[in-house]
Design an enzyme around this catalytic site. Structure first.
Site, PDB file in Angstrom:
ATOM      1  N   ASP A 111       0.833  -1.207   0.000  1.00 11.83           N
ATOM      2  CA  ASP A 111       0.000   0.000   0.000  1.00 11.83           C
ATOM      3  C   ASP A 111       0.866   1.255   0.000  1.00 11.83           C
ATOM      4  O   ASP A 111       2.029   1.223   0.428  1.00 11.83           O
ATOM      5  CB  ASP A 111      -0.894   0.039   1.258  1.00 11.83           C
ATOM      6  CG  ASP A 111      -1.899  -1.098   1.264  1.00 11.83           C
ATOM      7  OD1 ASP A 111      -2.228  -1.609   0.185  1.00 11.83           O
ATOM      8  OD2 ASP A 111      -2.335  -1.469   2.372  1.00 11.83           O
TER       9      ASP A 111
HETATM   10  N1  URA Z   1      -1.262  -6.026   3.668  1.00 13.93           N
HETATM   11  C1  URA Z   1      -1.740  -4.760   3.751  1.00 13.93           C
HETATM   12  O1  URA Z   1      -2.766  -4.528   4.366  1.00 13.93           O
HETATM   13  N2  URA Z   1      -1.060  -3.786   3.142  1.00 13.93           N
HETATM   14  C2  URA Z   1       0.083  -3.991   2.466  1.00 13.93           C
HETATM   15  O2  URA Z   1       0.659  -3.045   1.947  1.00 13.93           O
HETATM   16  C3  URA Z   1       0.578  -5.301   2.394  1.00 13.93           C
HETATM   17  C4  URA Z   1      -0.108  -6.302   3.003  1.00 13.93           C
END
Ligand code: URA
Length: 241
Positions: A101
Site C-alpha cells: 500500500d
Molecule cells: N497487507 C496490507 O494490508 N497492506 C500492504 O501493503 C501489504 C499487506
C-alpha cells in the site's frame, strides 16, 4: 524460442494474445509477416509487432526498501511517485512483484521476469511474507488466535497465518505484532488485524521468503544476486513437490 513465447517474454502480450497478433498478420520477423504459430525466433532476428521492433531484455531482479508515500505500480495517471521512479537508472521494464500500500513501507522485489513473479505470488507456493504491524489496542494470544486458523475477509477465508507479539504498551494502548502470511490479497494484513479488532496504524514488510532488508535504508535498492534468486525459486519449487 517460439514466436508467441518470444513476444510474451518481451512483456508485449500474454502468449494467447501474442498468438492472436500473429494470426492477424501483425508480426514480422526480418520484415516478413509470419502467421505460422510454430515459427521460431533465432538470435539476431528482428521481430516487429505492428511495425515496432521488440527486444527480449535480460531478466533483472531488484530489492527495494519502499518508503511511505510511494505507490506500487509502474506509472500513475495522477502523476504520483511510483516505486519504479525510485530506481531511475534501470533501463529494463521492471514492475513490482505484488503490491504494498501507499503507506506501507519495506521489502519489495521488482523484476521484468513474469514467470518468477507468478512463482513468488502464488499462494500455492507458500512463500512467507513477514510484516511488522503497529496496531491500536492490546494484542493478546486470545484475540490473535483466529488469525492462525484463518479469518474471513472480503467473503473468503485467509490461509492460516503465524503471529508473534513483539510489544504491548498498555499506557499508549498499542501493540507491535509480527505476522507471517503466504497470500497477497488487497490490504490483507490490515483487514486481518481489523477482523480481530485491532487497527493497523503502521505497517512494514520485513521479509520475503529468504530475503530481508539488511543494509538497505528506506528508498534504497540493490540488485539481487544469482544465489538469492535461485534460493527464492527453490522455495517455490520445493513446495510444489
Ligand atoms: N497487507 C496490507 O494490508 N497492506 C500492504 O501493503 C501489504 C499487506
Amino acid at each position: 524460442m517460439r514466436i508467441n513465447k518470444y513476444i510474451a517474454h518481451a512483456g508485449i502480450a500474454s502468449r494467447r494474445k501474442a498468438e492472436e497478433l500473429i494470426k492477424k498478420g501483425l508480426v514480422t520477423i526480418n520484415g516478413k509477416v509470419v502467421t505460422e504459430l510454430a515459427t521460431t525466433v533465432k538470435s539476431g532476428d528482428i521481430v516487429e509487432v505492428e511495425g515496432t521492433p521488440i527486444y527480449n531484455e535480460e531478466k533483472v531482479y531488484y530489492l527495494l526498501n519502499k518508503p511511505r508515500g510511494v505507490i506500487s505500480s509502474v506509472s500513475d495517471d495522477k502523476g504520483r511517485k511510483t516505486v519504479v521512479d525510485l530506481l531511475p537508472n534501470v533501463t529494463e521494464r521492471i514492475y513490482p512483484v505484488g503490491r504494498l500500500d501507499w503507506d506501507t513501507t519495506g521489502l519489495l522485489i521488482l523484476t521484468n521476469d513474469g514467470d518468477f513473479t507468478d512463482e513468488m505470488i502464488h499462494p500455492r507456493n507458500e512463500i512467507d511474507k513477514v510484516y511488522l504491524a503497529r496496531v491500536k489496542g492490546l494484542a493478546t494470544k486470545e484475540n490473535l488466535r483466529p488469525l492462525t486458523r484463518g479469518v474471513v475477509i472480503d467473503g473468503k477465508k485467509t490461509k492460516p497465518a503465524r503471529y508473534n507479539i513483539i510489544k504491548v504498551d498498555p499506557e499508549k494502548n498499542r501493540s507491535v505484532v509480527e505476522l507471517t502470511i503466504h497470500e497477497g490479497r488487497n490490504h490483507q494484513v490490515k483487514k486481518m488485524f481489523e477482523s480481530v479488532g485491532l487497527l493497523v496504524d503502521k505497517l512494514s514488510r520485513t521479509q520475503f521468503g529468504t530475503l530481508d532488508l539488511a543494509g538497505l535504508r528506506p528508498g534504497e535498492s540493490r540488485r539481487l544476486n544469482k544465489k538469492e534468486i535461485s534460493q527464492l525459486h527453490n522455495l517455490a519449487v520445493n513446495k510444489q513437490k
